[in-house]
Each structure stands twice: as C-alpha cells, then as structure tokens.
Scaffold this motif. Structure first.
Motif, PDB file in Angstrom:
ATOM      1  N   ALA A  72       0.829  -1.206   0.000  1.00 60.44           N
ATOM      2  CA  ALA A  72       0.000   0.000   0.000  1.00 60.44           C
ATOM      3  C   ALA A  72       0.863   1.255   0.000  1.00 60.44           C
ATOM      4  N   ARG A  73       0.393   2.266  -0.701  1.00 58.74           N
ATOM      5  CA  ARG A  73       1.064   3.562  -0.718  1.00 58.74           C
ATOM      6  C   ARG A  73       0.558   4.412   0.430  1.00 58.74           C
ATOM      7  N   ALA A  74       1.460   4.971   1.224  1.00 58.57           N
ATOM      8  CA  ALA A  74       1.087   5.847   2.331  1.00 58.57           C
ATOM      9  C   ALA A  74       0.819   7.246   1.794  1.00 58.57           C
ATOM     10  N   LEU A  75      -0.381   7.748   2.021  1.00 56.55           N
ATOM     11  CA  LEU A  75      -0.755   9.078   1.561  1.00 56.55           C
ATOM     12  C   LEU A  75      -0.528  10.092   2.674  1.00 56.55           C
ATOM     13  N   SER A  76      -0.079  11.270   2.314  1.00 58.03           N
ATOM     14  CA  SER A  76       0.035  12.354   3.293  1.00 58.03           C
ATOM     15  C   SER A  76      -1.191  13.248   3.284  1.00 58.03           C
ATOM     16  N   ALA A  77      -2.083  13.041   2.302  1.00 56.92           N
ATOM     17  CA  ALA A  77      -3.355  13.764   2.216  1.00 56.92           C
ATOM     18  C   ALA A  77      -4.315  12.934   1.376  1.00 56.92           C
ATOM     19  N   VAL A  78      -5.611  13.038   1.690  1.00 55.01           N
ATOM     20  CA  VAL A  78      -6.618  12.289   0.938  1.00 55.01           C
ATOM     21  C   VAL A  78      -6.585  12.674  -0.532  1.00 55.01           C
ATOM     22  N   GLU A  79      -6.276  13.938  -0.815  1.00 56.76           N
ATOM     23  CA  GLU A  79      -6.273  14.426  -2.193  1.00 56.76           C
ATOM     24  C   GLU A  79      -5.229  13.738  -3.062  1.00 56.76           C
ATOM     25  N   GLN A  80      -4.253  13.066  -2.465  1.00 62.09           N
ATOM     26  CA  GLN A  80      -3.224  12.369  -3.235  1.00 62.09           C
ATOM     27  C   GLN A  80      -3.729  11.072  -3.856  1.00 62.09           C
ATOM     28  N   LEU A  81      -4.895  10.625  -3.434  1.00 64.66           N
ATOM     29  CA  LEU A  81      -5.419   9.372  -3.981  1.00 64.66           C
ATOM     30  C   LEU A  81      -5.797   9.564  -5.445  1.00 64.66           C
ATOM     31  N   ASP A  82      -5.259   8.727  -6.305  1.00 69.93           N
ATOM     32  CA  ASP A  82      -5.490   8.806  -7.747  1.00 69.93           C
ATOM     33  C   ASP A  82      -6.703   7.936  -8.103  1.00 69.93           C
ATOM     34  N   PRO A  83      -7.742   8.522  -8.714  1.00 66.62           N
ATOM     35  CA  PRO A  83      -8.912   7.715  -9.093  1.00 66.62           C
ATOM     36  C   PRO A  83      -8.562   6.518  -9.962  1.00 66.62           C
ATOM     37  N   ALA A  84      -7.478   6.602 -10.716  1.00 63.14           N
ATOM     38  CA  ALA A  84      -7.106   5.497 -11.609  1.00 63.14           C
ATOM     39  C   ALA A  84      -6.519   4.312 -10.868  1.00 63.14           C
ATOM     40  N   GLU A  85      -6.122   4.489  -9.600  1.00 57.79           N
ATOM     41  CA  GLU A  85      -5.448   3.406  -8.878  1.00 57.79           C
ATOM     42  C   GLU A  85      -6.356   2.673  -7.906  1.00 57.79           C
ATOM     43  N   VAL A  86      -7.618   3.067  -7.800  1.00 55.28           N
ATOM     44  CA  VAL A  86      -8.468   2.519  -6.747  1.00 55.28           C
ATOM     45  C   VAL A  86      -9.867   2.245  -7.274  1.00 55.28           C
ATOM     46  N   ASP A  87     -10.479   1.175  -6.775  1.00 54.20           N
ATOM     47  CA  ASP A  87     -11.866   0.856  -7.104  1.00 54.20           C
ATOM     48  C   ASP A  87     -12.833   1.300  -6.016  1.00 54.20           C
ATOM     49  N   LEU A  88     -12.357   1.346  -4.763  1.00 60.17           N
ATOM     50  CA  LEU A  88     -13.233   1.692  -3.645  1.00 60.17           C
ATOM     51  C   LEU A  88     -12.393   2.275  -2.520  1.00 60.17           C
ATOM     52  N   ALA A  89     -12.817   3.424  -2.010  1.00 62.09           N
ATOM     53  CA  ALA A  89     -12.180   4.020  -0.838  1.00 62.09           C
ATOM     54  C   ALA A  89     -13.082   3.805   0.369  1.00 62.09           C
ATOM     55  N   VAL A  90     -12.537   3.231   1.420  1.00 66.73           N
ATOM     56  CA  VAL A  90     -13.279   3.000   2.658  1.00 66.73           C
ATOM     57  C   VAL A  90     -13.023   4.169   3.599  1.00 66.73           C
ATOM     58  N   VAL A  91     -14.080   4.881   3.969  1.00 69.24           N
ATOM     59  CA  VAL A  91     -13.970   6.042   4.845  1.00 69.24           C
ATOM     60  C   VAL A  91     -14.320   5.598   6.264  1.00 69.24           C
ATOM     61  N   ALA A  92     -13.281   5.459   7.091  1.00 71.63           N
ATOM     62  CA  ALA A  92     -13.436   5.007   8.477  1.00 71.63           C
ATOM     63  C   ALA A  92     -12.800   6.020   9.426  1.00 71.63           C
ATOM     64  N   THR A  93     -13.013   7.291   9.133  1.00 76.34           N
ATOM     65  CA  THR A  93     -12.491   8.405   9.913  1.00 76.34           C
ATOM     66  C   THR A  93     -13.393   8.667  11.116  1.00 76.34           C
ATOM     67  N   PRO A  94     -13.037   9.609  11.991  1.00 74.37           N
ATOM     68  CA  PRO A  94     -14.020  10.108  12.955  1.00 74.37           C
ATOM     69  C   PRO A  94     -15.283  10.595  12.241  1.00 74.37           C
ATOM     70  N   ASN A  95     -16.413  10.526  12.944  1.00 75.72           N
ATOM     71  CA  ASN A  95     -17.726  10.735  12.327  1.00 75.72           C
ATOM     72  C   ASN A  95     -17.848  12.043  11.555  1.00 75.72           C
ATOM     73  N   HIS A  96     -17.314  13.125  12.121  1.00 74.07           N
ATOM     74  CA  HIS A  96     -17.549  14.435  11.510  1.00 74.07           C
ATOM     75  C   HIS A  96     -16.873  14.581  10.149  1.00 74.07           C
ATOM     76  N   LEU A  97     -15.981  13.653   9.813  1.00 73.23           N
ATOM     77  CA  LEU A  97     -15.302  13.694   8.521  1.00 73.23           C
ATOM     78  C   LEU A  97     -15.931  12.756   7.484  1.00 73.23           C
ATOM     79  N   HIS A  98     -16.873  11.914   7.898  1.00 75.91           N
ATOM     80  CA  HIS A  98     -17.440  10.933   6.973  1.00 75.91           C
ATOM     81  C   HIS A  98     -18.001  11.586   5.715  1.00 75.91           C
ATOM     82  N   ALA A  99     -18.905  12.541   5.884  1.00 80.12           N
ATOM     83  CA  ALA A  99     -19.555  13.148   4.725  1.00 80.12           C
ATOM     84  C   ALA A  99     -18.612  14.039   3.917  1.00 80.12           C
ATOM     85  N   PRO A 100     -17.852  14.945   4.549  1.00 82.49           N
ATOM     86  CA  PRO A 100     -16.972  15.787   3.721  1.00 82.49           C
ATOM     87  C   PRO A 100     -15.888  15.011   2.993  1.00 82.49           C
ATOM     88  N   VAL A 101     -15.283  14.017   3.652  1.00 80.00           N
ATOM     89  CA  VAL A 101     -14.278  13.204   2.964  1.00 80.00           C
ATOM     90  C   VAL A 101     -14.936  12.380   1.859  1.00 80.00           C
TER      91      VAL A 101
END
Length: 370
Positions: A54-83
């Motif tokens: 796995a590649r370690a990201l320093s920010a969510v924005e670094q995630l490339d749509p071409a490299e992933v089929d599904l992102a699992v959002v398991a952050t604290p609750n207040h970040l679920h919707a904005p992330v």
C-alpha cells in the motif's frame, strides 16, 4: 476493474474499525489494499506494515482515481460526509462507515457529489446481515398488519472512552444514538419499506459518561486509551437515548439505545408485533465480551410459543457477510443513490429525536466539501 482482478481498496482512517474489522477482512485475495491514509503517523506505519504494497498518503487528495476501485472512509464521524463527498466528486466510489452523515444537509451533500462524480456510495450497517436478524425478517409476513416495533440495544459497560473523539459532540456528532441507534433504525425502517415518520419524541441522558468502570474495554487498543469511561468529558454526547415515533402506515416504534446501564450483560432486543402474532429476537449485537448468551427467536400466536432455530454464528460474522457483498454492490446498476437515500432518512429521524430532546448539535470543521 474486471471481475477477475482483485478489488483495489484505499483505507481512509486507520483507527479501531480498521484494526479490528477491516484489516482482517482485507487479507482476502479478492481485495488489494493500494493506499492508506491517517493523520496519526503511528497508525499509518502500522497499516503499511500490515499491507506493505500500500502507498502511504500524506493527504486524501493524493489518492489517484485510476489506482483505486473503492475508498473506505473510516475516519471520525464528523469527517465521513466531507471526505466521502470530496472523493465522490473525483469519481471514486466510497464505502462510508456509519454514521454516513450527521445532518440532512450532509446527506444532501453526498447525494449531489454522487451524481456529480458518477461514483457510488456504499454504506455500513452490518447488523442487517446477522443471521438472527435475517431469521426475524423472515417471520414478519406471518404476523399480519404490523402494529409495534421495539428496538433496544443496551450495553452493560460500553462507553467508548473519555479520551479521543468518540464522546465529543464536535467530532462524533452524537453518542449512542448515532453509534448504536443507526443500526437499529436501519433494521426497523428498512424491514417495513421506509414509510414516512411522524410524531417523533425523544429524551437523552449522560449518566455514565466519564464514570470509571463503565468504559468499553474492548476499544482500548484501537483508541489507545488508558482508562476508558473515566474522567471529565469535554463537549459530551449522550450515552442513553429513549425515543418513539409512528409511521404513516400506523406502526408505532419504541427505541432504546445505551452505551452503559445497570444491567450485568449487554442485551439487544427487536420485537415485532402484528395483528396475528409477535416475534421476539433476543441477542447481543457488536463485539462486546459482556454477552447475554446465544441468540433466541420466538414467535407468539394466540398464546402459543414457537422457538425458531437459529444458526450458531461467531461474533463478527455479519461484517464478513457485508464485506463479501462489496463486489456485487460495486457492479449493481441499481446501487447509485440507494445508500445515500437511506442515510438521509435515518439522519432525518435522528435529527428529530435530538430536536425533541432539546439537544443542540455541534459540528467540528472538517475537510472542505468542494
């Protein structure tokens, strides 16, 4: 993505849920963890040790749509919707842990982002996939016109802890209602087709929050807490909720959720009563070691009691079942809009319960949605 290739997963948020739920599941060869992110350097290092490719990201924005089929959002609750919304707008499908959103406005944000990006939202409500819940659902049609549904999940000692985000209103959004109640509301309303809800009444209390001896001991490792449930809590959420409502179709609901109580063992009960009978499921949801024993389901009709045989299901099986459905849901042409639609209905009811209880909800600033 092809049907034969592993599903490429990005994990956003590497706390307790990742360690105890997702990491064991993702050892499945049908999935490949390609990226991980968490602001905690220690959590990030542990995830990279567990998934070296796995590649370690320093920010969510670094995630490339071409490299992933599904992102699992398991952050604290207040970040679920904005992330989740930020990923959706970039065309990345997301699985958002419950609660999917903390307000109706956040739910609408996800609906719009799903449409804008052309990606889909999947959502977690693992309790729906329990074998005993499935058996209960199978009894509903024989009960006749439904009159009452009782939903209860009461822990003996299960406050998530006083250190961290789980008990703070700004980051958690709420307490037992968002945590335990989300599962119960989903089961109750989905089971009868999501009718409109009227006459919502609720009350909340926090009698056990911060009291030593009432913490969720099984959460200590993931949240790195020294004494769960002990100490002063800033910006506290509720630990207990009692609520009722009726539906447009005339079904009366009673809901009780509690992180802690005076009982010795955790207890979950779902009872469905109709004109022709009543079905009662007694069990224990979740991972707590303070369990009430094996699940039992009985149907009562005209004074007769019928015990329904249930399979012996190990703790956590519902999460494996939910996980196994991901490939199907990712390919299902009817899935876009389904999870967000349900989530808006759930959070609308939750907002009305809090409003009735006189609770002013607070939110912490999260990632910008746009």
């Amino acid at each position: 993505m092809t049907t034969s290739a592993p599903i490429r997963i990005a994990m956003i948020g590497l706390g307790w849920v990742f360690t105890e739920v997702w990491a064991p599941l993702l050892a499945n060869p049908g999935f490949r963890v390609v990226a991980v992110f968490d602001p905690d350097d220690g959590a990030l290092a542990r995830a990279c040790d567990a998934f070296p490719a796995a590649r370690a990201l320093s920010a969510v924005e670094q995630l490339d749509p071409a490299e992933v089929d599904l992102a699992v959002v398991a952050t604290p609750n207040h970040l679920h919707a904005p992330v989740g919304a930020s990923l959706l707008r970039r065309g990345i499908a997301v699985f958002i842990e419950k609660p999917v959103c903390l307000t109706v406005a956040e739910g609408a944000l996800l609906v719009e982002a799903e449409r804008e990006g052309g990606a889909r939202v999947l959502a977690g409500t693992a309790a729906w996939h329990r074998a005993d819940v499935k058996a209960l659902r199978a009894q509903v049609d024989r009960l006749g016109p439904l009159r009452t549904i009782e939903l209860s999940w009461v822990r003996a000692r299960g406050v998530p802890g006083s250190v961290g985000w789980s008990t703070k209103g700004a980051s958690a959004g709420g307490g037992a209602l968002f945590d335990l109640g989300w599962h119960l509301i989903t089961i109750g309303l989905r089971m009868i087709g999501w009718p409109a809800v009227w006459d919502v009444v609720g009350s909340v209390s926090s009698d056990f929050l911060g009291r030593k001896g009432f913490g969720a001991s099984w959460h200590v490792g993931g949240e790195r807490r020294a004494e769960p449930g002990a100490g002063q809590v800033e910006d506290p959420v509720e630990d207990t909720v009692r609520a009722s409502w009726r539906t447009r179709t005339g079904v009366f609901f009673v809901l009780t959720t509690a992180w802690a109580s005076h009982i010795a063992l955790d207890r979950t009960r779902i009872a469905v009563e109709g004109a022709d009978g009543r079905a009662e499921l007694d069990c224990t949801f979740g991972f707590s070691p303070q369990r009430s024993g094996a699940s039992s389901l009985r149907v009562l009709t005209s004074g007769r009691i019928e015990d329904v045989e249930l399979p012996d299901e190990p703790v956590g099986t519902e999460y494996r079942t939910q996980f196994g459905l991901l490939p199907t849901l990712l390919a299902d042409p009817n899935q876009p809009g389904a999870a967000t639609g349900e989530s808006v209905r759930i959070v609308d009811l939750i907002e009305r319960i809090y409003h009735s209880a006189g609770v002013a909800l607070t939110r912490a600033p999260g990632l910008r949605a746009g």
